[in-house]
Design an enzyme around this catalytic site. Structure first.
Site, PDB file in Angstrom:
ATOM      1  N   LYS A   1       5.019 -13.817   5.995  1.00  0.00           N
ATOM      2  CA  LYS A   1       5.670 -14.732   5.064  1.00  0.00           C
ATOM      3  C   LYS A   1       7.183 -14.593   5.284  1.00  0.00           C
ATOM      4  O   LYS A   1       7.974 -14.414   4.345  1.00  0.00           O
ATOM      5  CB  LYS A   1       5.231 -14.326   3.638  1.00  0.00           C
TER       6      LYS A   1
ATOM      7  N   ASP B   1      -5.116  -8.270   3.227  1.00  0.00           N
ATOM      8  CA  ASP B   1      -6.059  -8.002   2.150  1.00  0.00           C
ATOM      9  C   ASP B   1      -6.729  -9.310   1.727  1.00  0.00           C
ATOM     10  O   ASP B   1      -7.958  -9.435   1.701  1.00  0.00           O
ATOM     11  CB  ASP B   1      -5.254  -7.399   0.987  1.00  0.00           C
TER      12      ASP B   1
ATOM     13  N   TYR C   1       0.809  -1.216   0.000  1.00  0.00           N
ATOM     14  CA  TYR C   1       0.000   0.000   0.000  1.00  0.00           C
ATOM     15  C   TYR C   1       0.843   1.268   0.000  1.00  0.00           C
ATOM     16  O   TYR C   1       0.322   2.358  -0.179  1.00  0.00           O
ATOM     17  CB  TYR C   1      -0.956   0.017   1.202  1.00  0.00           C
TER      18      TYR C   1
ATOM     19  N   ASP D   1       0.621 -18.723   4.112  1.00  0.00           N
ATOM     20  CA  ASP D   1      -0.062 -19.773   3.337  1.00  0.00           C
ATOM     21  C   ASP D   1      -0.688 -20.818   4.254  1.00  0.00           C
ATOM     22  O   ASP D   1      -1.798 -21.290   4.033  1.00  0.00           O
ATOM     23  CB  ASP D   1       0.869 -20.425   2.310  1.00  0.00           C
TER      24      ASP D   1
END
Ligand code: NAP
Length: 591
Positions: free
Chosen positions: A229, A307, A162, A283
């Site tokens: 991640k 998101d 963003y 994930d």
């Protein structure tokens, strides 16, 4: 009260919400801002204002009341302010009133307009996007047990993708950045690649996680999960995770424990009043939210993960259409419907007011008006279960009665007024919550390692594997004392405090067998310093498991101390690494 504004009229009664000593001060008759929104905005706003007012009136018997102040953004603003979709006075009033709520807005295409939502976020520094996701009985869902989903997602709103730092392929700016990366930083990528930069800062990460932990404390939640991640993007996503743990330790040390402590020190039993801080790789988190959603409570995550995750989880409870949301700064908060303006349904009194309605419920909770919020959340499933629903649910529920937006609001208001035993319902909810927490605890107690695997935990740094409960001895202690400590604590090595030169040492069971038993020495009179190994090799807490494995193979040492901020915080051994890889598989590399 007179108005100094061009079009905004402050209500003549009521007082502004203020902030004192870092706490929201909400008067009994606060002025709250609202933006009606475009498209279906006016229909849902009209309906929701009536429902919120009815809930407040019922909950407080007329002692409390909201005085609404209309402010303008989007098309209505453009009509009033000569084409200006985002008037300065609206931003100023939203800031001044601290708490406000908005319907969906059309972002004008082209013409150099900033997206209104982006403008709001930037100008009011609304850095946390908060999305509670839970299921309401009767709402259609694609999964078998949507009732197990009850999470609040805190998504970072200002950094990561963003931040919008991007260089289009083929532009001189792109060429310049690519040259720098390739020539000076020795980075490798294909020529002509588009380039985006993903900044994630300590400041931005910590203020988000701080807010998530504070929310968990204020709302009696069980855990905060940092979703990242970091196994691939160590210095952005991995750093987010580390800073998250840091803020928990430094600022909420008395009320938080890590998952390692939960399983290690507390053997799976969550101590009363403590919130567990854990982390999951993004994930795996998507899988877990389908397989074991009940393991998660408050979630804090950087922008892009958040998101995807917010919409995916909302879909599990059938709620993209009714999912509420808010964008929040340190105190200023703008609650909002998360869907768009659905222009084809504008002014038809047809759509579902759920998203805005529950954003208002969040708002009432934020103001500390929990009784009014609870009234709405308790009557809503009753009305939906009776089959009184708007068109979108009607097409998914057999035998449902389709009603208009305003008729749905009437049904809720009637139910709110009809007398509901709030205390009994709350008690039942609380009992259910306690029962479910107990069941999870029993599983952790009975099968700790299996539970860690089944709930998606993956260790990735040495700090995740180490033995945290550090037992130390001094140089002058006897070996016998050290042996008692090892036996009493069920450990195979003990850390020796620094000697005159400041070097830490270690004493292992093996040292004792070889140097005392085989050497025929008396442990009662032999000093620890005579047989301890020095110096001790230390590794930083954030060292990856692979790096630690390399170091162990290269150095001929079978254990390291783990350092954080210059302090020894644990020991990690080759056995720890072996067992972790055996249990969790090798998770240190890209899937
Ligand atoms: P949308 O307005 O959310 O509508 C997409 C579809 O979602 C609708 O056609 C409808 O589905 C369903 N839907 C949305 N709200 C509903 C409600 N309250 N009740 C029942 N069903 C509802 O998305 P869009 O068409 O992509 O966007 C339209 C405009 O909204 C664009 O200008 C966009 O920029 C803006 N927007 C604003 C915001 C915001 O202000 N926060 C967010 C997203 C989009 P069916 O057709 O199946 O009935």
């Amino acid at each position: 009260m007179t108005s100094a504004y061009r079009h905004i009229r402050m209500p003549s009664k009521g007082e502004k919400i203020t902030v004192r000593n870092r706490k929201l001060q909400v008067p009994d008759e606060p002025i709250v801002g609202y933006v009606e929104g475009d498209g279906i905005g006016p229909d849902i706003t009209k309906a929701c204002l009536r429902i919120w007012d009815a809930a407040v009136a019922k909950a407080y018997g007329g002692r409390r009341r909201i005085h609404w102040c209309e402010t303008y953004l989007g098309e209505k603003a453009a009509r009033l302010y000569d084409g200006n979709y985002c008037p300065d006075e609206t931003l100023k009033v939203l800031q001044e009133l601290v708490v406000s709520i908005k319907g969906p807005l059309t972002t004008p295409v082209g013409g150099g307009f900033r997206s209104l939502n982006v403008a709001l976020r930037q100008d009011l520094d609304l850095y946390a996007c908060v999305r509670p996701v839970r299921h309401y009985a009767g709402v259609p869902s694609p999964i078998k047990r949507p009732d197990k989903v009850d999470v609040v997602i805190f998504r970072e709103n200002t950094e990561d993708v963003y931040a919008g730092i991007e260089y289009k392929s083929g532009t001189p700016e792109n060429a310049k950045v690519a040259r720098f990366l390739k020539e000076e930083m020795k980075a490798r990528f294909f020529d002509g690649a588009g380039i985006g930069i993903k900044p994630i800062s300590e400041f931005g990460s910590k203020r988000l996680v701080r807010k998530a932990i504070q929310y968990a404390i204020d709302n009696g939640r069980e855990s905060v999960t940092l979703v990242h991640k970091g196994n691939i993007m160590k210095f952005t996503e991995g750093a987010f995770r580390n800073w998250g743990y840091e803020v928990a330790r430094q600022e909420f040390g008395g009320v938080t424990i890590t998952e390692e402590q939960l399983y290690g020190e507390y053997r799976g039993r969550q101590p009363e009043g403590k919130i567990v801080i854990k982390d999951r790789i993004a994930d795996i988190m998507f899988q877990m939210m389908l397989l074991r959603p009940e393991e998660f409570d408050v979630i804090a995550t950087p922008n892009l993960n958040g998101d995807y995750l917010s919409d995916a989880v909302a879909a599990e409870v059938g709620g993209v259409g009714i999912a509420p949301g808010a964008n929040i700064a340190d105190f200023v908060a703008v609650f909002e419907a998360t869907h768009g303006t659905a222009p084809k349904y504008a002014n038809q009194n047809k759509v579902n007011p759920g998203s805005l309605l529950f954003s208002g419920v969040m708002m009432l909770e934020y103001m500390g008006w929990k009784e009014a919020a609870d009234l709405i959340t308790l009557v809503y499933p009753e009305v939906v279960s009776d089959g009184i629903v708007t068109y979108d649910f009607a097409r998914q529920i057999d035998g449902a009665t389709e009603v208009s937006t305003s008729a749905f609001a009437d049904a809720l208001i009637e139910r709110i007024g009809g007398g509901i035993d709030l205390e009994a319902k709350r008690k039942a909810q609380h009992e259910q919550l306690v029962k479910e927490r107990k069941q999870r605890e029993i599983r952790r107690l009975l099968q700790p390692l299996e539970e860690m695997v089944d709930t998606g935990r993956v260790p990735h740094t040495v700090a995740d594997l180490m033995t945290r409960a550090l037992i130390t001895v001094r140089d002058d202690d006897s070996v016998e004392q050290a042996m008692h400590l090892m036996t009493g604590n069920g450990i195979s090595s003990i850390v020796v405090e620094p000697d005159g030169k400041g070097e830490w040492g270690i004493l292992t069971r093996r040292d004792i067998v070889t140097r005392i038993v085989r050497g025929g020495r008396n442990p009662a009179v032999t000093r620890v310093k005579d047989i301890a190994s020095r110096p001790l090799v230390s590794v930083p807490a954030e060292m990856s498991i692979r790096e630690a494995a390399d170091k162990i193979s290269d150095s001929n040492f079978s254990r390291f101390t783990v350092l954080q901020g210059g302090q020894v915080i644990g020991i990690v051994t080759e056995t720890d690494i072996f067992e972790a890889v055996e249990k969790f598989g090798w998770a240190g590399e890209a899937a």
